[in-house]
Design a protein around this motif. Structure first.
Motif, PDB file in Angstrom:
ATOM      1  N   CYS A   1       0.857  -1.192   0.000  1.00  0.00           N
ATOM      2  CA  CYS A   1       0.000   0.000   0.000  1.00  0.00           C
ATOM      3  C   CYS A   1       0.890   1.237   0.000  1.00  0.00           C
TER       4      CYS A   1
ATOM      5  N   GLN B   1      -5.113   6.770  -0.151  1.00  0.00           N
ATOM      6  CA  GLN B   1      -4.325   5.542  -0.089  1.00  0.00           C
ATOM      7  C   GLN B   1      -4.766   4.591  -1.186  1.00  0.00           C
TER       8      GLN B   1
ATOM      9  N   VAL C   1      -5.114   0.344   5.035  1.00  0.00           N
ATOM     10  CA  VAL C   1      -4.667   0.577   6.409  1.00  0.00           C
ATOM     11  C   VAL C   1      -5.896   0.902   7.258  1.00  0.00           C
TER      12      VAL C   1
ATOM     13  N   TRP D   1       2.654  -5.071   9.876  1.00  0.00           N
ATOM     14  CA  TRP D   1       2.981  -4.150   8.799  1.00  0.00           C
ATOM     15  C   TRP D   1       4.299  -3.470   9.111  1.00  0.00           C
ATOM     16  N   LYS D   2       4.942  -3.023   8.087  1.00  0.00           N
ATOM     17  CA  LYS D   2       6.096  -2.147   8.231  1.00  0.00           C
ATOM     18  C   LYS D   2       5.837  -0.940   7.357  1.00  0.00           C
ATOM     19  N   ILE D   3       5.889   0.248   7.966  1.00  0.00           N
ATOM     20  CA  ILE D   3       5.575   1.495   7.272  1.00  0.00           C
ATOM     21  C   ILE D   3       6.841   2.324   7.159  1.00  0.00           C
TER      22      ILE D   3
ATOM     23  N   CYS E   1       3.890   7.474   2.674  1.00  0.00           N
ATOM     24  CA  CYS E   1       4.292   6.225   3.324  1.00  0.00           C
ATOM     25  C   CYS E   1       4.105   5.021   2.407  1.00  0.00           C
TER      26      CYS E   1
ATOM     27  N   VAL F   1       3.775   0.862   2.622  1.00  0.00           N
ATOM     28  CA  VAL F   1       3.424  -0.170   3.587  1.00  0.00           C
ATOM     29  C   VAL F   1       3.818  -1.526   3.009  1.00  0.00           C
ATOM     30  N   CYS F   2       4.567  -2.308   3.808  1.00  0.00           N
ATOM     31  CA  CYS F   2       4.975  -3.663   3.412  1.00  0.00           C
ATOM     32  C   CYS F   2       4.605  -4.631   4.522  1.00  0.00           C
TER      33      CYS F   2
ATOM     34  N   THR G   1      12.858  -3.541   4.043  1.00  0.00           N
ATOM     35  CA  THR G   1      12.344  -2.326   3.410  1.00  0.00           C
ATOM     36  C   THR G   1      13.395  -1.253   3.191  1.00  0.00           C
TER      37      THR G   1
END
Length: 422
Positions: free
Chosen positions: A22, A39, A45, A103-105, A127, A129-130, A136
């Protein structure tokens, strides 16, 4: 949501195979506070997640601005890390439980000061998102560059704060699609163009020593010199797979430290390999990969072209090349090999033969390691302190500045020193 990739986690040293899940744009509303204004995909999210991390997405102006910020979100809580400078968020853990699979943002908070905005400032954060387990770090330069581009567009034409035609959503959709599919994208907005590319991450190159021998990879050997930087233009003509770093510095008339830095940079980008110094007193040993020479015709032809002494003479046969490599074993120096099999009589340059073999891991160098074995009260003094089994002969020569012949003569005369080969 798909399960996070657990085989390519942060710090694993491998490129992330998890795509961008995302991209969202967050803004600070003067009445409603921090919010997601756009988004893709929509509603990816959830509100409860954003509410848990919005203090990091839009931080206070006195805390952190224009710095890559990575936020980890999992069922255990939320943690934030500043990407390029120490901040009060480093190592801080917010003990708030959230219902999330992870999530990792990666964001880049920006504050633009101007009297045209309510409260005299405009805050936003772009941002990516992964998945929570994804690596990342390769996205950080892309996020920064795109956020700076959006900041420029906002300052010029209020591109973000007054978007009424859905341009931001189209931009984010194109960016996410192209980066996931092609690892690159080109964004054109009015008279401005921005190019984004996810660059492959590499491991840190080894320290370059005086005795190491750099060799150029085949794909760049015919590259015009003017396409290189100025230092590389001076150094590359002397990289031939035989000259060691100290000799290259002397012949190129460039400071030794500068040559090392240049070669280390070339190694990092995969256009140069470092090989051990080729000496006739060296011992080499063939590896299992030698069989590839007989199985792979393209490898054989590349080997024959690289090791030929004279192009106008008969080409070396596969039998002779394999014979020379197979005779490389413990106790047989390169000098002994040449005396027994006379490679030059078969139009073979033995130094290039060794270089090619090392490059393609058909052979490996068996190094000589001196070890001080004296018994108390004898203690190592002077150069004997280097004889601890951790430094090979070439490294000792590089440290001391002495020739291999002098070090070997010193070792042979010292009854307290034993040599091992490995």
């Amino acid at each position: 949501m798909a399960k996070a990739n657990t085989q390519n986690t942060e710090g694993c040293g491998r490129e992330c195979t998890s795509s961008i899940q995302c991209i969202f744009l967050s803004e600070f509303h003067p009445v409603h506070g921090s919010k997601i204004s756009c988004q893709v995909p929509e509603n990816y999210v959830p509100k409860e997640l954003f509410d848990a991390v919005n203090v990091y997405i839009i931080p206070k102006p006195t805390q952190i601005q224009r710095c890559v910020l990575t936020i980890n979100c999992s069922g255990l809580g939320v943690s934030a890390r500043g990407g390029n400078r120490p901040t009060l968020y480093n190592k801080e853990i917010v003990q708030k439980q959230i219902n999330s699979q992870g999530w990792k943002i990666v964001g880049y908070p920006v504050r633009i000061e101007s009297p045209k905005y309510e409260r005299n400032a405009y805050y936003f954060n772009l941002c990516f998102v992964c998945h929570g387990g994804a690596r990342t770090i390769q996205y950080e330069p892309v996020v920064k560059k795109l956020a700076e581009y959006l900041a420029m567009m906002e300052e010029e034409i209020c591109f973000l704060s007054k978007d009424t035609g859905g341009k931001i959503e189209r931009l984010l959709t194109q960016t996410m699609k192209d980066l996931n599919e092609k690892k690159a994208t080109t964004i054109i907005e009015g008279d401005t163009t921005i190019y984004l590319k996810i660059v492959q991450l590499r491991t840190d190159p080894p320290t370059v020593m005086d005795h190491m021998v750099p060799t150029l990879e085949p794909q760049v050997r015919n590259m015009p010199l003017e396409l290189w930087d100025l230092t590389s233009q001076q150094v590359i003509p002397y990289i031939n797979g035989v000259n060691h770093v100290a000799r290259i510095a002397a012949e190129a008339d460039v400071e030794n430290a500068l040559v090392k830095a240049c070669i280390q940079n070339l190694v990092y980008y995969g256009v140069v390999k470092l090989l051990p110094l080729i000496k006739y007193s060296n011992v080499y040993m063939c590896t299992r990969k030698l069989q590839n020479l007989a199985k792979n015709q393209s490898l054989f032809h590349a080997c024959r072209a690289a090791i030929m002494l004279k192009a106008d003479q008969e080409k070396p046969s596969l039998h002779k090349i394999l014979q020379l490599y197979s005779f490389m074993t413990h106790g047989v120096t390169l000098r002994t090999l040449c005396q027994r099999l006379s490679p030059r009589d078969n139009n073979i340059d033995e130094r290039q033969l060794v270089t090619f073999g090392l490059q393609h891991k058909l052979i490996r160098c068996i190094n000589k390691y001196p070890i001080f074995t004296g018994k108390p009260p004898d203690v190592p003094t002077g150069r004997q302190k280097l004889y601890d089994g951790l430094y090979n002969l070439d490294e000792i020569c590089s440290i001391t500045g002495l020739s291999p012949a002098k070090i070997e003569a010193e070792i042979d005369a010292d009854t307290n020193v034993t040599v091992i080969w490995k």
